[in-house]
Scaffold this active site. Structure first.
Site, short mmCIF file in Angstrom:
data_model
loop_
_atom_site.label_atom_id
_atom_site.label_comp_id
_atom_site.label_asym_id
_atom_site.label_seq_id
_atom_site.Cartn_x
_atom_site.Cartn_y
_atom_site.Cartn_z
N HIS A 1 -3.04 3.92 5.79
CA HIS A 1 -2.89 3.43 7.17
C HIS A 1 -1.50 2.83 7.32
O HIS A 1 -0.68 2.90 6.37
CB HIS A 1 -4.00 2.43 7.51
CG HIS A 1 -4.15 1.31 6.52
ND1 HIS A 1 -3.14 0.41 6.26
CD2 HIS A 1 -5.18 0.96 5.70
CE1 HIS A 1 -3.54 -0.46 5.35
NE2 HIS A 1 -4.78 -0.14 4.98
N VAL B 1 0.58 -5.88 7.75
CA VAL B 1 0.60 -5.16 9.02
C VAL B 1 -0.75 -5.38 9.71
O VAL B 1 -1.81 -5.23 9.08
CB VAL B 1 0.86 -3.66 8.81
CG1 VAL B 1 0.81 -2.90 10.13
CG2 VAL B 1 2.20 -3.45 8.11
N HIS C 1 0.03 0.77 4.47
CA HIS C 1 0.62 1.56 3.38
C HIS C 1 1.95 2.18 3.82
O HIS C 1 2.90 2.26 3.05
CB HIS C 1 -0.33 2.68 2.95
CG HIS C 1 -1.69 2.21 2.51
ND1 HIS C 1 -2.83 2.42 3.27
CD2 HIS C 1 -2.09 1.53 1.42
CE1 HIS C 1 -3.87 1.91 2.63
NE2 HIS C 1 -3.46 1.35 1.52
P1 AMP Z 1 -5.20 -0.42 -1.20
O1 AMP Z 1 -5.06 1.04 -0.95
O2 AMP Z 1 -6.11 -1.11 -0.24
O3 AMP Z 1 -5.46 -0.76 -2.64
O4 AMP Z 1 -3.79 -1.04 -0.87
C1 AMP Z 1 -2.62 -0.51 -1.46
C2 AMP Z 1 -1.49 -1.43 -1.15
O5 AMP Z 1 -1.33 -1.54 0.26
C3 AMP Z 1 -1.72 -2.85 -1.68
O6 AMP Z 1 -0.50 -3.36 -2.21
C4 AMP Z 1 -2.13 -3.59 -0.44
O7 AMP Z 1 -1.81 -4.97 -0.50
C5 AMP Z 1 -1.29 -2.89 0.62
N1 AMP Z 1 -1.87 -3.10 1.95
C6 AMP Z 1 -3.16 -2.92 2.31
N2 AMP Z 1 -3.34 -3.28 3.61
C7 AMP Z 1 -2.14 -3.72 4.04
C8 AMP Z 1 -1.68 -4.25 5.30
N3 AMP Z 1 -2.49 -4.40 6.34
N4 AMP Z 1 -0.38 -4.60 5.39
C9 AMP Z 1 0.46 -4.45 4.33
N5 AMP Z 1 0.08 -3.96 3.13
C10 AMP Z 1 -1.19 -3.61 2.99
#
Ligand code: AMP
Length: 249
Positions: free
Chosen positions: A26, A168, A29
């Site tokens: 999203h 975000v 990412h």
């Molecule tokens: P995930 O796929 O949920 O494991 O997240 C992968 C990376 O994206 C991690 O470093 C999360 O902290 C980051 N991430 C997830 N959601 C957000 C967001 N809303 N804003 C910024 N980074 C994010």
């Protein structure tokens, strides 16, 4: 964009930026990929739903997976390589080596998700060894994860710089998360109490604002920078969020 599934097939030797994800990409990412794009020659996005960081099988099974969509999003955001290993590639038969960042893994998420950060630290160490990035990008949304990974890098003398990217949010304030899609419209309305509570940047006010919800924790965490962090459950969905206390995000 290249898709790589085998560890030995990566062969990267310029300035590499790594964005570790579990897919279901999203705009959060995308912000990480965009940050990597500004300072790296090659941007690698890993998509791996890491079973080791899930303490509940149902959550792992329910985790959204759509590789074609992830591929499109990663490519449009500027990634060069999608590293999408199978589970057996990352955890071959007989796997038994784990890394534990002891103190920072306790409390907050660690108290509610036993073994979670052991899984995170282990998979991050493996990804750093596999991809050999100069920079790795993590979201400030998972502030404890950033703290754990920074400690891992310092304690094990890993040759990678950790960058943390601001959270975000959707227009209504809810931090983007792969789990938001599970919320009904009514649940989403309830979930908005979380960013509103944290926006007070005041522990007592945030506790009061979340009083009607199923709260796992609301706490100030002494990370660098310190954050006001909370986790709530809305219906069957667990949401986490935080705000930085000493500087505007
Ligand atoms: P995930 O796929 O949920 O494991 O997240 C992968 C990376 O994206 C991690 O470093 C999360 O902290 C980051 N991430 C997830 N959601 C957000 C967001 N809303 N804003 C910024 N980074 C994010």
């Amino acid at each position: 964009m290249r898709i790589v599934r085998r560890i030995g097939d990566l062969e990267l030797d310029d300035v590499v930026g790594l964005v570790p994800t579990m897919g279901a990409l999203h705009a959060g990412h995308e912000a990480l990929i965009a940050a990597a794009r500004t300072e790296c020659e090659t941007v690698v996005v890993s998509v791996f739903v890491n079973p080791a960081q899930f303490d509940q099988g149902v959550d792992l099974a329910a985790y959204p997976r759509d590789e074609e969509r992830d591929l499109r999003i990663a490519e449009a955001a500027g990634a060069d390589v999608l590293f999408a290993p199978a589970q057996e590639e990352m955890y071959p038969p007989g796997f038994q080596t784990w890394v534990e960042v002891e103190e920072l893994s306790r409390g907050l998420e660690g108290s509610h998700r036993p073994g979670h950060f052991r899984g995170v630290a282990t998979v991050c160490l493996k990804l750093f060894n596999i991809v050999r990035p100069r920079y790795a990008y993590f979201g400030q949304k998972d502030a404890q994860q950033v703290a754990v990974v920074r400690r891992l890098v310092r304690d094990l003398d890993l040759d990678v710089e950790i960058r943390s990217v601001p959270t975000v949010r959707d227009a209504d304030g809810l931090a983007l998360s792969s789990r938001n899609g599970r919320l009904s419209a009514a649940e989403r309305e309830l979930a908005l109490a979380l960013p509103r509570a944290l926006a007070t940047r005041d522990l007592a006010a945030a506790r009061a604002a979340l009083a009607g919800l199923d709260v796992d924790y609301v706490e100030i965490a002494d990370f660098d920078p310190p954050v006001l962090a909370a986790a709530v459950r809305v219906g069957g969905t667990r949401l986490i969020d935080n705000v930085v206390l000493e500087e505007e995000q």
